[in-house]
Design a protein around this motif. Sequence first.
Motif: not given
Length: 621
Positions: A83-95, A117-125
């Motif tokens: 997404y970022y490479r095609a647009s120059g705008k960031p999006m998020a991934a989440m697990t 530029a990529t944002l990763l959100l992950t859960g945590g203990v």
Amino acid sequence: MSKSIDTVKNEVEKLSNGASSRKTLTGSQIIAKALKNYGVPYVAGIPGHGSWTLMDAFHQEGCEIPFIQMMHEQSAVHLADGYYRASGKPMAAMTSVGPGAANTIIGLAAAYADSTATLLLTGGVGTHMRGHGCMQELDRYHSNDFNRVTEGVTKRNWEVSRVDELPFIMHRAFNSMLSGRPGPVHVEVPMDVQAESADVEIHDLKKRMPMGRLRPDPEAIEAAAKLLLSSERPVIVVGGGAITAEASPELRQLAEVVGAAVVTTWNGKSAMPEDHPLFAGAIGHTGTTSGNFLAANADVVVSVGCRFTDSSSSSYVKGVTYSFPPAKLIHIDIDPQEIGKNYPTEVGIVADAKFALQDLLEIITPEQAEEMNERRGSYHLEIEQKKEEWEQKLAPRRESDSSPMTQQRVLAELRKVLPRDGIVAAGSGNCESVIKQGFPLYEPRTYIHSGSWSPMGWAVPASLGAKLAKPDKKVVCVVGDGDFMQSLPEIAVAVMHNIPVVFLILNNMGYMSIRGGQRKLTNRHIGAEFSLKNGEPYTPNFSEVAKNFGLKSWRTETPNEVAKALAEALEADGPTLIEAMTSRDAAGPFTPGWWDFPVADYLDKERRDDYTKHRSLQQHL
């Protein structure tokens, strides 16, 4: 090179309402609301028990963000990367937490290596459970070791401890991934922090970002202009940083003003229209004879957002792709660590590529430009001649009517029907090199490819991200069968979300780029062909598999069949798949450059002597 901060601020300003009043929000609501305010259009991922509360926030008023359900967490990051490479705008991934989070490492590494530029959100203990050996916690050396795992593949990472620190962390994450040299960031959010609430204010991103771009030192620009004015055989080498900086117009203008040939690296492809007279081809191990020759024989090289990786520099062997010295290097990069790292520079310019090129153009007068181009008549004829020689070398494979087909012929048929602004996402292996050296592209961000880390499994999800970023553009994922099988399940995502990507599989029944290298090095191969025990080649019928997933699909064995299928697929309303049966032999790329693969002592003397000779000519040390 950095993306324009002005552009980023304009984008977020449309969605940000300025300083908002304080509200009582859960940690998950803070994250979702910040993402929405900061202009994130989608979140891709897989839900799990470590992210239940965070997932729920995307349904709440003021926090609604479409969620793209994936089949593997690695693919979620690849989709955001595309997404970022095609647009120059960031999006998020989440697990979720644990293995789901760990599955993202390859995706983060790909984004990190290519500065996306990529944002990763992950859960945590939960914070109250840290260090107690909670399920899916890594705690043998420290309480919660996972952030140490992501440390080497992210620009920054954060481990949240309190709800009230989340607004600060969110704007810091965006600042880090978008400013300077872009890159992925990781935020781990413990389960209790997701659920608990605090009285907070979502910070206004446009007031938390640096203003403008990094301009170059005027003295450095003067020195670079002086060097270019005295040059006889100038070459501009373009890396991915030029595209990130949106510097293609200035790049083209500088080439025309100076009369320089333009060559491209893996990720620099598409920065310069390849039908332009000054475009000279790709460089490096699987570059072109024209690009390598002109770059190796240049007297002045201007590098724009290029890291000089070994692949694109023929492992630094003097005279194959570059010759420093006697050539003199003007090195432009946003990251000072890249300046002079692999080659000595005559002029090192730490700056945004767009502004560096603009300032160079301003200092060169029309009279100087006219004088330079007048004396470059024979040089420009040589550029034309070298390009024609390369085209003649490609022609037999590109025009071949053989069955199984050559990859070049399949891609020639694609080029006939793909619009000029159509986007190609290239997988790893032979197909990426064939595209690099023989598939012309004309507009920036129409070629996306994980050129540095180059993981298999990247192209399929990345092409989905590209289509989400540019829904009005045709998007084709060109991938080998070995690569495709590493992310095959993601075609289900294309069906479920109706993302109309064309998946073009160049099926040669194995890891043929690896087989080719093994054969060249040792005259034999192992583990590279897909074969039955009796030696018969093996392949699934991907077109039938795709039909069962819900895609319209074709299996093609001749150029006419693939041409017809491509025309139909590009006009379809939903995702489609074309399986093109290609030859195992004489169907991949040429190798005009050199790549450092050490030769075992037990191999023949001729091979070892050739390796020793090239190794002795390496300039990077």
